[in-house]
Design an enzyme around this catalytic site. Structure first.
Site, PDB file in Angstrom:
ATOM      1  N   HIS A 106       0.859  -1.182   0.000  1.00  0.00           N
ATOM      2  CA  HIS A 106       0.000   0.000   0.000  1.00  0.00           C
ATOM      3  C   HIS A 106       0.897   1.235   0.000  1.00  0.00           C
ATOM      4  O   HIS A 106       1.557   1.543   1.004  1.00  0.00           O
ATOM      5  CB  HIS A 106      -0.899  -0.019   1.235  1.00  0.00           C
ATOM      6  CG  HIS A 106      -1.782   1.183   1.353  1.00  0.00           C
ATOM      7  ND1 HIS A 106      -2.736   1.503   0.415  1.00  0.00           N
ATOM      8  CD2 HIS A 106      -1.849   2.151   2.300  1.00  0.00           C
ATOM      9  CE1 HIS A 106      -3.357   2.614   0.775  1.00  0.00           C
ATOM     10  NE2 HIS A 106      -2.828   3.021   1.915  1.00  0.00           N
TER      11      HIS A 106
ATOM     12  N   LYS B 262      -0.954  10.636   1.118  1.00  0.00           N
ATOM     13  CA  LYS B 262      -0.056  10.163   0.056  1.00  0.00           C
ATOM     14  C   LYS B 262      -0.580  10.570  -1.323  1.00  0.00           C
ATOM     15  O   LYS B 262       0.171  11.075  -2.167  1.00  0.00           O
ATOM     16  CB  LYS B 262       0.086   8.636   0.129  1.00  0.00           C
ATOM     17  CG  LYS B 262       0.682   8.130   1.433  1.00  0.00           C
ATOM     18  CD  LYS B 262       0.906   6.626   1.402  1.00  0.00           C
ATOM     19  CE  LYS B 262      -0.397   5.851   1.299  1.00  0.00           C
ATOM     20  NZ  LYS B 262      -1.264   6.039   2.487  1.00  0.00           N
TER      21      LYS B 262
ATOM     22  N   ASP C 250      -2.177   3.922  -4.451  1.00  0.00           N
ATOM     23  CA  ASP C 250      -2.841   2.977  -3.551  1.00  0.00           C
ATOM     24  C   ASP C 250      -2.139   1.621  -3.482  1.00  0.00           C
ATOM     25  O   ASP C 250      -1.739   1.185  -2.408  1.00  0.00           O
ATOM     26  CB  ASP C 250      -4.306   2.793  -3.919  1.00  0.00           C
ATOM     27  CG  ASP C 250      -5.075   2.074  -2.830  1.00  0.00           C
ATOM     28  OD1 ASP C 250      -4.930   2.465  -1.657  1.00  0.00           O
ATOM     29  OD2 ASP C 250      -5.791   1.108  -3.134  1.00  0.00           O
TER      30      ASP C 250
ATOM     31  N   ARG D 107      18.157  15.576  11.887  1.00  0.00           N
ATOM     32  CA  ARG D 107      18.320  16.969  11.485  1.00  0.00           C
ATOM     33  C   ARG D 107      19.467  17.166  10.508  1.00  0.00           C
ATOM     34  O   ARG D 107      19.536  18.205   9.837  1.00  0.00           O
ATOM     35  CB  ARG D 107      18.590  17.830  12.739  1.00  0.00           C
ATOM     36  CG  ARG D 107      17.507  17.753  13.799  1.00  0.00           C
ATOM     37  CD  ARG D 107      16.258  18.480  13.374  1.00  0.00           C
ATOM     38  NE  ARG D 107      16.495  19.896  13.221  1.00  0.00           N
ATOM     39  CZ  ARG D 107      16.394  20.797  14.201  1.00  0.00           C
ATOM     40  NH1 ARG D 107      16.038  20.397  15.426  1.00  0.00           N
ATOM     41  NH2 ARG D 107      16.603  22.073  13.968  1.00  0.00           N
TER      42      ARG D 107
END
Length: 331
Positions: free
Chosen positions: A161, A182, A200, A266
Site C-alpha cells: 500500500h 499520500k 494505492d 536533522r
C-alpha cells in the site's frame, strides 16, 4: 488470462502464456525479430511451467553427458549444436540422444537462425510432450532477449500500500498510514510536472540485487483516489505526459504524524534504509503537520538523493566545514 505468481519468492509462468507473449509481444511478435514457429502444435502447453529464468545450450547433453543437467531451463540450439548433430553422430545415435534428452522435464527446445529441426527431433518431442520451436533470430540475440524477458516476468514480487511517482527521474515510493495524504502529495507533484506510476497499490518486482521496479495493477493504472472527491483519471485530466507504466524505486518517503517528542534526523549524515525482497532502499521519515508543503519536500529529497548518487553529499560538506572552523578557532 493473467499469469499466476504463487509467492514473492517463487514465480511460475505457463508456457502457454509465454507463447502468447512470444507471438504477440513487441519483442517476440510474429513479424518481429524472434518470430517463433511451433513444430509441435498438438502438445498442450497449458500445464508446462517455466520456473527458471535462465537458459541452457545442451552441448554436453548432445554428447551424452547429463550429469548436473539444468532440465528446468529453456533449451536453445544454434548452428554449433545443429552442425554437431549432422557430423558427429549417426541417425540412430541422434535418436537415442534425443530420446534420453526429452525424458527430462525440459520446458521446450528452441532452434535459432531459422534452423528446421530434424524429423526425429520433432517426433521425439511429440512422444515425450516437449514442444519443439524455432526462431529466425540469431542465437545470441534470442538468448539475450529471452533471458531479459524471463528474468523480468519471473522476478520475485510483492504488492504494498503506497504511491509511486517519478520525480526528476527518481522513483519515489511514498508510504504511510491510510489517509495521511499520500495521494494528495502525488496530485500536487503531478501539478508540478512530475509523473504518476501507481496510487494505492504498488507492485514491486526484484529485477536484480540492486534494482526494484514498481508498477500499478492494470485495473487501477492511471487512477488516483481522493477522499471527498472520488476517483480521478490522471491520464485524461493531465495528459499522457503525467503518467508512466513502471519506474525503478530509488527512494522511499515514509509519511508519519508529527510527534513533538520524537527525535527526527536533522543532519542526514547516515542514510536509513527499508528492505523489499532483500534489496535495501534509502528511506526518509517525514513528519506531517499543518503548513508543510509535502510536494516541495519530496522534490527536495529526490534532488538531494540524486546529488548523493552523483558524488555530492550536502550533510557531509556541512560537517566538513564545521570541523574545519572548529580546528581554525582552536589554533
Amino acid at each position: 488470462m493473467l499469469p499466476h505468481h504463487p509467492s514473492a519468492d517463487v514465480a511460475q509462468w505457463s508456457l502457454h502464456e509465454t507463447g502468447i507473449v512470444l507471438y504477440h509481444h513487441e519483442l517476440f511478435g510474429t513479424n518481429k525479430k524472434l518470430n517463433l514457429k511451433n513444430y509441435t502444435p498438438e502438445i498442450d502447453t497449458e500445464t508446462i511451467l517455466i520456473t527458471d529464468p535462465d537458459i541452457n545450450r545442451p552441448a554436453l547433453q548432445l554428447a551424452g553427458f547429463f550429469e548436473h543437467f539444468d532440465s528446468a531451463r529453456v533449451q536453445i540450439c544454434g548452428n554449433v549444436e545443429h552442425a554437431y548433430l549432422a557430423d558427429m553422430h549417426t541417425r540412430d545415435e541422434n535418436i537415442e540422444i534425443f530420446d534420453k534428452l526429452f525424458q527430462f522435464p525440459i520446458p521446450c527446445l528452441v532452434f535459432c537462425r531459422d534452423i528446421e529441426p530434424y524429423d526425429f527431433i520433432i517426433e521425439a518431442g511429440k512422444n515425450h510432450g516437449i514442444p519443439v520451436l524455432s526462431s529466425a533470430s540469431t542465437t545470441s540475440n534470442f538468448v539475450h532477449e529471452a533471458v531479459r524477458w524471463l528474468h523480468e516476468e519471473l522476478a520475485p514480487r510483492i504488492s504494498i500500500h503506497a504511491v509511486l511517482v517519478d520525480v526528476f527521474g527518481e522513483g519515489v515510493l511514498i508510504m504511510g498510514d491510510s489517509g495521511i495524504g499520500k495521494s494528495e502529495a502525488a496530485l500536487e507533484l503531478l501539478k508540478r510536472g512530475h509523473r504518476l506510476v501507481a496510487d494505492d497499490v504498488v507492485e514491486i518486482k526484484k529485477i536484480s540485487d540492486d534494482q526494484l521496479i514498481g508498477q500499478s495493477p492494470a485495473i487501477t493504472r492511471h487512477f488516483i483516489e481522493l477522499r471527498g472527491i472520488g476517483i480521478i483519471d490522471v491520464k485524461t485530466m493531465f495528459g499522457v505526459e503525467c503518467v508512466k507504466i513502471s519506474q525503478q524505486i530509488d527512494l522511499v518517503i515514509n509519511l508519519e504524524e508529527w510527534d513533538k517528542d520524537a527525535n527526527y534526523d536533522r543532519m542526514g549524515l547516515e542514510d536509513q534504509y527499508v528492505e523489499f525482497l532483500g534489496n535495501k532502499v534509502v528511506s526518509h521519515n517525514i513528519p506531517i503537520r499543518p503548513g508543510r508543503n509535502l510536494a516541495i519536500i519530496v522534490e527536495s529529497a529526490a534532488v538531494n538523493h540524486r546529488q548523493k548518487k552523483m558524488g555530492y553529499n550536502a550533510a557531509q560538506e556541512m560537517y566538513r566545514r564545521v570541523m574545519e572552523n572548529i580546528q581554525k578557532n582552536s589554533q
